[in-house]
Design a protein around this motif. Structure first.
Motif, PDB file in Angstrom:
ATOM      1  N   VAL A 214       0.806  -1.217   0.000  1.00 17.99           N
ATOM      2  CA  VAL A 214       0.000   0.000   0.000  1.00 17.99           C
ATOM      3  C   VAL A 214       0.843   1.273   0.000  1.00 17.99           C
ATOM      4  O   VAL A 214       0.619   2.179  -0.814  1.00 17.99           O
ATOM      5  N   PRO A 215       1.831   1.423   0.903  1.00 17.56           N
ATOM      6  CA  PRO A 215       2.601   2.687   0.932  1.00 17.56           C
ATOM      7  C   PRO A 215       3.388   2.893  -0.358  1.00 17.56           C
ATOM      8  O   PRO A 215       3.933   1.944  -0.933  1.00 17.56           O
ATOM      9  N   GLN A 216       3.467   4.140  -0.789  1.00 18.25           N
ATOM     10  CA  GLN A 216       4.249   4.479  -1.973  1.00 18.25           C
ATOM     11  C   GLN A 216       5.620   5.043  -1.601  1.00 18.25           C
ATOM     12  O   GLN A 216       6.460   5.238  -2.487  1.00 18.25           O
ATOM     13  N   GLY A 217       5.827   5.310  -0.317  1.00 20.48           N
ATOM     14  CA  GLY A 217       7.113   5.808   0.156  1.00 20.48           C
ATOM     15  C   GLY A 217       7.896   4.733   0.882  1.00 20.48           C
ATOM     16  O   GLY A 217       7.329   3.761   1.403  1.00 20.48           O
ATOM     17  N   ILE A 218       9.198   4.908   0.958  1.00 22.56           N
ATOM     18  CA  ILE A 218      10.067   3.904   1.551  1.00 22.56           C
ATOM     19  C   ILE A 218       9.891   3.805   3.064  1.00 22.56           C
ATOM     20  O   ILE A 218      10.009   2.722   3.642  1.00 22.56           O
ATOM     21  N   VAL A 219       9.566   4.912   3.727  1.00 21.48           N
ATOM     22  CA  VAL A 219       9.519   4.921   5.189  1.00 21.48           C
ATOM     23  C   VAL A 219       8.407   3.995   5.704  1.00 21.48           C
ATOM     24  O   VAL A 219       8.649   3.115   6.538  1.00 21.48           O
ATOM     25  N   LEU A 220       7.177   4.184   5.239  1.00 23.73           N
ATOM     26  CA  LEU A 220       6.068   3.345   5.692  1.00 23.73           C
ATOM     27  C   LEU A 220       6.260   1.893   5.267  1.00 23.73           C
ATOM     28  O   LEU A 220       5.888   0.964   5.989  1.00 23.73           O
ATOM     29  N   THR A 221       6.838   1.696   4.091  1.00 27.57           N
ATOM     30  CA  THR A 221       7.106   0.329   3.633  1.00 27.57           C
ATOM     31  C   THR A 221       8.071  -0.377   4.576  1.00 27.57           C
ATOM     32  O   THR A 221       7.869  -1.546   4.935  1.00 27.57           O
ATOM     33  N   VAL A 222       9.111   0.318   4.989  1.00 28.11           N
ATOM     34  CA  VAL A 222      10.097  -0.268   5.896  1.00 28.11           C
ATOM     35  C   VAL A 222       9.472  -0.536   7.267  1.00 28.11           C
ATOM     36  O   VAL A 222       9.770  -1.553   7.913  1.00 28.11           O
ATOM     37  N   ILE A 223       8.598   0.354   7.728  1.00 24.57           N
ATOM     38  CA  ILE A 223       7.922   0.132   9.011  1.00 24.57           C
ATOM     39  C   ILE A 223       7.117  -1.164   8.967  1.00 24.57           C
ATOM     40  O   ILE A 223       7.156  -1.987   9.902  1.00 24.57           O
ATOM     41  N   LEU A 224       6.376  -1.382   7.880  1.00 29.44           N
ATOM     42  CA  LEU A 224       5.607  -2.623   7.726  1.00 29.44           C
ATOM     43  C   LEU A 224       6.544  -3.833   7.636  1.00 29.44           C
ATOM     44  O   LEU A 224       6.238  -4.904   8.178  1.00 29.44           O
ATOM     45  N   LEU A 225       7.670  -3.658   6.954  1.00 28.85           N
ATOM     46  CA  LEU A 225       8.659  -4.743   6.874  1.00 28.85           C
ATOM     47  C   LEU A 225       9.160  -5.112   8.255  1.00 28.85           C
ATOM     48  O   LEU A 225       9.277  -6.303   8.600  1.00 28.85           O
ATOM     49  N   PHE A 226       9.452  -4.120   9.097  1.00 31.45           N
ATOM     50  CA  PHE A 226       9.967  -4.372  10.439  1.00 31.45           C
ATOM     51  C   PHE A 226       8.895  -4.992  11.346  1.00 31.45           C
ATOM     52  O   PHE A 226       9.217  -5.819  12.210  1.00 31.45           O
ATOM     53  N   ILE A 227       7.644  -4.589  11.176  1.00 29.77           N
ATOM     54  CA  ILE A 227       6.563  -5.221  11.954  1.00 29.77           C
ATOM     55  C   ILE A 227       6.452  -6.688  11.574  1.00 29.77           C
ATOM     56  O   ILE A 227       6.322  -7.567  12.434  1.00 29.77           O
ATOM     57  N   ARG A 228       6.515  -6.949  10.279  1.00 27.57           N
ATOM     58  CA  ARG A 228       6.451  -8.342   9.821  1.00 27.57           C
ATOM     59  C   ARG A 228       7.614  -9.159  10.383  1.00 27.57           C
ATOM     60  O   ARG A 228       7.418 -10.214  10.991  1.00 27.57           O
ATOM     61  N   GLY A 229       8.827  -8.677  10.163  1.00 24.32           N
ATOM     62  CA  GLY A 229       9.999  -9.432  10.583  1.00 24.32           C
ATOM     63  C   GLY A 229      10.173  -9.493  12.080  1.00 24.32           C
ATOM     64  O   GLY A 229      10.619 -10.513  12.621  1.00 24.32           O
ATOM     65  N   GLY A 230       9.793  -8.405  12.770  1.00 21.95           N
ATOM     66  CA  GLY A 230       9.975  -8.381  14.215  1.00 21.95           C
ATOM     67  C   GLY A 230       9.111  -9.378  14.947  1.00 21.95           C
ATOM     68  O   GLY A 230       9.502  -9.894  15.998  1.00 21.95           O
ATOM     69  N   LEU A 231       7.930  -9.675  14.409  1.00 21.73           N
ATOM     70  CA  LEU A 231       7.005 -10.580  15.088  1.00 21.73           C
ATOM     71  C   LEU A 231       6.848 -11.932  14.392  1.00 21.73           C
ATOM     72  O   LEU A 231       6.233 -12.846  14.947  1.00 21.73           O
TER      73      LEU A 231
END
Length: 487
Positions: A367-384
Motif C-alpha cells: 500500500v505505501p508508496q514511500g520507503i519509510v512506511l514500507t520499511v515500518i511494515l517490513l519491520f513489523i512483519r519481521g519483528g514478530l
C-alpha cells in the motif's frame, strides 16, 4: 557497607531472575548437544541470509527471466522436500548425527557448484539434489531433525526456552549474513577486476564454509542426540542413585529435571504407520493450517521481498542489506520473549497473538508508496514473524508421543516445504505481469486465515499427555555422564 551488601544482593537476585526468565538457564542445563545444535543452525542461517540477499539479483544479472526465477525457487523447495522427507524418516535408524553430517556435505557441494557455474540447468540440478537456500528459509533436512533432537533433550519446563533460543540465534545468524553480504558486495564493487557476477560467486564461498562447519558440529555431538541412549549398568545405577539421594533438598528443588529417555523404536516398513491415530487426528488439522501459512510465506519470501524492494525503490545493495539485517535483528530480539510468553499465556495464544500483526503487515505491505512506511511494515512483519516458531515446535512435542516426534516433525517439514514451493512460481508470474503487489495481498489474507484457524482449532487441545512423570533414570544417567567426564 550494609547498603553495598544489600545492593549486591539485589543485583544478584535480578541477574538470577533474568537468567531464568530469559531461558538461558534452560539452555545451559540442557547441555552441550543443545549448544552445538544452536550453533550449527546459526552458522547455517548466516549462509542462508547471504544467499537470500543475492539470489534473485544473481539470476537477474545472469539474464534469467522472472518465471525462471520462480521455477528455480519452486524446484529448489521441491528438492528440499524430497530430501527432507527421506532423511527425516531414516534419521532415527541411520543415526541423527550421520544425517546432520551428510546434510552439511550436500550443502557444501551445492555451494561449490554455485561458486563455479552459471548455467541455469546446472544450478537448478545442484539446488534440487543438494541443499541450497533460495529463499533464505530453512526448508532442508536439518531443521525437522534438530527440532526433534531438542525436544528429546528437553522437558516441558525447558522446551519452549531452548527452542526460543534456537530461533533467536538463527535470526541473528541470518541478520549477520545479510549485513556481511551487503557490505562485501558494495566493497568489492569499488575494486578493479570484480564484476558483479564474480562478486555474487564469492558470496557462495561463505556458503561452503558454513556447510563444513555443520559437518564439524555433527562430529562433536554425543550419543544423547540419538533416539536410543546408552543404558546404565546395575552397579553404575546403584552408585548414581546413592549420589542423588545424598543431594540436599535445596539442590533438588533448584534442579530442572532433564528430558525423559525415549525408548527404542522398532523399525517398521512404514514410519507413518507408527504414528498413532490419536496423534494423526490432531496433526491433520495442524498440517492443513501450516500448509496455508507456508503457501503464503513462499509467495512473499525474503528473497522475493528483497527483489520487490529493489524493483520498487531501486535501493543500493548495502542499504537493502541493512534493512533486511535490521529486520532479522528485530526478529531475534522479539523471539527472546517467546519462551516467557509461552509460560504465561500458553503456546497457542503466544503463536496467534504474535503472528497476527505480522500477517496484517504482509497484507498492507504494497500500500505505501514511500520507503519509510514500507520499511515500518517490513519491520513489523519481521519483528514478530518468528515468535510462533518455538511455541509451534513445543506444541507438536507436547501433543505427540516421544517416539513419534521425528516422524511427525519430518512430515510437518515436508508438507510445509511442499506448500512453500508453489508460492514462488505464483509470485514469479505476477512479477512478470507487473502485478507483484497482488502476491503480498493474497499472502497476507492467507496468513490471517491461518492465525484465526489455529486459535479456533487448538485453544482447548490437551498438552503433555505423553510426557513421562518419572525422570529419575534420565537424571541418574546425566549425573553418571558428568562424573565420567570429570574422571
Amino acid at each position: 557497607m550494609n547498603r553495598l551488601q544489600v545492593d549486591s544482593h539485589r543485583l544478584r537476585e535480578t541477574a538470577h531472575w533474568l537468567y531464568h526468565e530469559s531461558g538461558l538457564r534452560s539452555v545451559n542445563i540442557t547441555g552441550r548437544d543443545a549448544w552445538l545444535i544452536i550453533l550449527a543452525r546459526t552458522c547455517r542461517m548466516f549462509a542462508f541470509g547471504g544467499t537470500s540477499l543475492i539470489m534473485a539479483l544473481f539470476f537477474t544479472t545472469l539474464g534469467f527471466s522472472d518465471p525462471q526465477l520462480g521455477l528455480f525457487m519452486s524446484m529448489t523447495l521441491a528438492g528440499d522436500t524430497v530430501l527432507s522427507f527421506l532423511l527425516t524418516f531414516m534419521a532415527d535408524s541411520l543415526g541423527r548425527r550421520r544425517v546432520f553430517f551428510g546434510s552439511g556435505l550436500l550443502m557444501s557441494i551445492s555451494g561449490l557448484v554455485f561458486l563455479y557455474f552459471e548455467n541455469f540447468w546446472i544450478l537448478l540440478l545442484a539446488a534440487v539434489i543438494g541443499v541450497i537456500s533460495a529463499s533464505g528459509g530453512d526448508f532442508g533436512p536439518f531443521r525437522a531433525i534438530e527440532e526433534s533432537v531438542l525436544s528429546h533433550l528437553t522437558n516441558p519446563q525447558t522446551r519452549s526456552d531452548v527452542l526460543s533460543w534456537y530461533v533467536v540465534t538463527s535470526n541473528l545468524g541470518s541478520a549477520v549474513g545479510i549485513e556481511v553480504a551487503g557490505r562485501v558486495i558494495e566493497e568489492l564493487k569499488r575494486r578493479d577486476g570484480w564484476s558483479e557476477i564474480r562478486i555474487y560467486h564469492a558470496v557462495f564461498g561463505a556458503y561452503i564454509i558454513m556447510g563444513v562447519a555443520n559437518m564439524v558440529f555433527s562430529c562433536l555431538m554425543t550419543d544423547h542426540c540419538e533416539i536410543t541412549e546408552p543404558v546404565l549398568s546395575i552397579d553404575e545405577g546403584a552408585q548414581v542413585t546413592q549420589g542423588l539421594l545424598s543431594n540436599s533438598d535445596e539442590e533438588a528443588e533448584d534442579e530442572i529435571v532433564p528430558p525423559t529417555t525415549e525408548s527404542p523404536v522398532e523399525q517398521k516398513k512404514s514410519r507413518f504407520a507408527e504414528i498413532s491415530s490419536k496423534t494423526r487426528s490432531v496433526m491433520y488439522k495442524l498440517w492443513f493450517l501450516l500448509t496455508v501459512d507456508c503457501l503464503a510465506d513462499g509467495m512473499v519470501s525474503y528473497t522475493l521481498t528483497n527483489y520487490y524492494l529493489d524493483r520498487k525503490f531501486h535501493l543500493p545493495k548495502s542499504q537493502l542489506g541493512d534493512l533486511m539485517s535490521t529486520n532479522y535483528i528485530l526478529g531475534s530480539i522479539s523471539t527472546v520473549f517467546a519462551g516467557p510468553l509461552s509460560r504465561h499465556l500458553g503456546l497457542v495464544n503466544t503463536m496467534v497473538f504474535t503472528h497476527l500483526p505480522s500477517s496484517m503487515a504482509v497484507l498492507l505491505f504494497p500500500v505505501p508508496q514511500g520507503i519509510v512506511l514500507t520499511v515500518i511494515l517490513l519491520f513489523i512483519r519481521g519483528g514478530l514473524n518468528n515468535m510462533d516458531q518455538a511455541p509451534r515446535v513445543a506444541l507438536i512435542a507436547a501433543t505427540v508421543k516421544p517416539g513419534e516426534r521425528t516422524a511427525v516433525m519430518g512430515i510437518t517439514s515436508t508438507l510445509r516445504t511442499l506448500a512453500s514451493l508453489l508460492g514462488p512460481s505464483i509470485t514469479g508470474a505476477l512479477a512478470d505481469s507487473d502485478k507483484f503487489w497482488v502476491a503480498f495481498v493474497a499472502a497476507g489474507a492467507l496468513r490471517v486465515a491461518y492465525d484465526l484457524g489455529l486459535w479456533a482449532m487448538f485453544i482447548n487441545v490437551k498438552l503433555h499427555e505423553h510426557e513421562e512423570s518419572d525422570q529419575d533414570t534420565s537424571k541418574a544417567r546425566r549425573v553418571a555422564d558428568e562424573e565420567e567426564s570429570t574422571d
